[in-house]
Design an enzyme around this catalytic site. Structure first.
Site, mmCIF file in Angstrom:
data_model
loop_
_atom_site.group_PDB
_atom_site.id
_atom_site.type_symbol
_atom_site.label_atom_id
_atom_site.label_comp_id
_atom_site.label_asym_id
_atom_site.label_seq_id
_atom_site.Cartn_x
_atom_site.Cartn_y
_atom_site.Cartn_z
ATOM 1 C CG HIS A 194 35.900 41.191 34.621
ATOM 2 N ND1 HIS A 194 36.423 42.038 35.569
ATOM 3 C CD2 HIS A 194 35.601 41.965 33.552
ATOM 4 C CE1 HIS A 194 36.461 43.272 35.080
ATOM 5 N NE2 HIS A 194 35.962 43.249 33.859
ATOM 6 C CE LYS A 211 36.736 36.354 39.968
ATOM 7 N NZ LYS A 211 36.339 37.594 39.274
ATOM 8 C CE1 TYR A 249 39.648 38.624 42.278
ATOM 9 C CE2 TYR A 249 39.235 40.821 43.152
ATOM 10 C CZ TYR A 249 39.733 39.999 42.154
ATOM 11 O OH TYR A 249 40.293 40.555 41.041
ATOM 12 C CG ASP A 284 35.023 46.210 32.625
ATOM 13 O OD1 ASP A 284 35.615 45.207 32.181
ATOM 14 O OD2 ASP A 284 35.033 46.512 33.835
#
Length: 187
Positions: free
Chosen positions: A62, A72, A132, A168
């Site tokens: 992603h 991130k 995250y 996905d």
């Protein structure tokens, strides 16, 4: 805390250093001054948590399109994952290349992934919690991704039959991404 540059420019592995005594452990998971000494200065605006209950779950690959692209800072609170990141920065000499790192509650490693990368992970055991930080608010209209098993990227995942979301399963290949976009901005 030890910060180690990775093969793909701008990506850093962070090794945490817990202090232990008879009560358990304490560890610092973020220190602005240590990060700044490596040129890593972000304003984190969200912290997210993902829980996967089954081994072999893949989430990714992603990213967010500009102006919502995200840096991130990823760590595993419980369990273990193979964390994967693919360079999609349009002017990068390593465009389309990937790298990975095992993140686990036992090794206490983290990974810093700058803007311009697709990101995903595969759970290596049941019951994994991934946390995250991000430096941009998630935007559903800027959401994007690359197919987990794209042969042109050839990520070496630890499973051939992953548990995937419908989203996905249907992400485009790198070739389609390139034909539509030519790459992501890293700023």
């Amino acid at each position: 805390m030890k910060i180690i540059p990775r093969r793909l420019e701008g990506v850093f592995e962070i090794q945490l250093s817990p202090l232990s005594d008879h009560r358990g452990q304490f560890m610092r998971t973020y220190d602005e001054s240590i990060f700044a000494s490596y040129g890593i200065q972000r304003h984190w605006i969200q912290e997210n948590q993902s829980v996967s209950v089954r081994k072999g779950t893949i989430r990714g690959l992603h990213f967010q399109y500009s102006p919502s692209s995200e840096t991130k800072l990823v760590r595993v609170a419980t369990g273990a994952v193979l964390d994967v990141f693919v360079d999609l920065r349009k002017d990068s000499p390593t465009f389309g290349e990937w790298d990975s790192i095992e993140l686990s509650e036992d090794n206490r490693a983290m990974i810093y992934i700058p803007r311009g990368f697709a990101h995903g992970f595969c759970t290596l055991c049941d019951h994994c919690t991934v946390q995250y930080k991000v430096d941009s608010k998630f935007s559903p209209t800027e959401d994007g991704g690359i197919r987990w098993n794209d042969p042109s990227i050839a990520v070496k995942w630890p499973t051939e039959t992953p548990i995937l979301s419908e989203k996905d399963k249907n992400l485009p290949t790198l070739e389609i991404f390139i034909s539509q976009n030519k790459g992501l901005d890293s700023a």
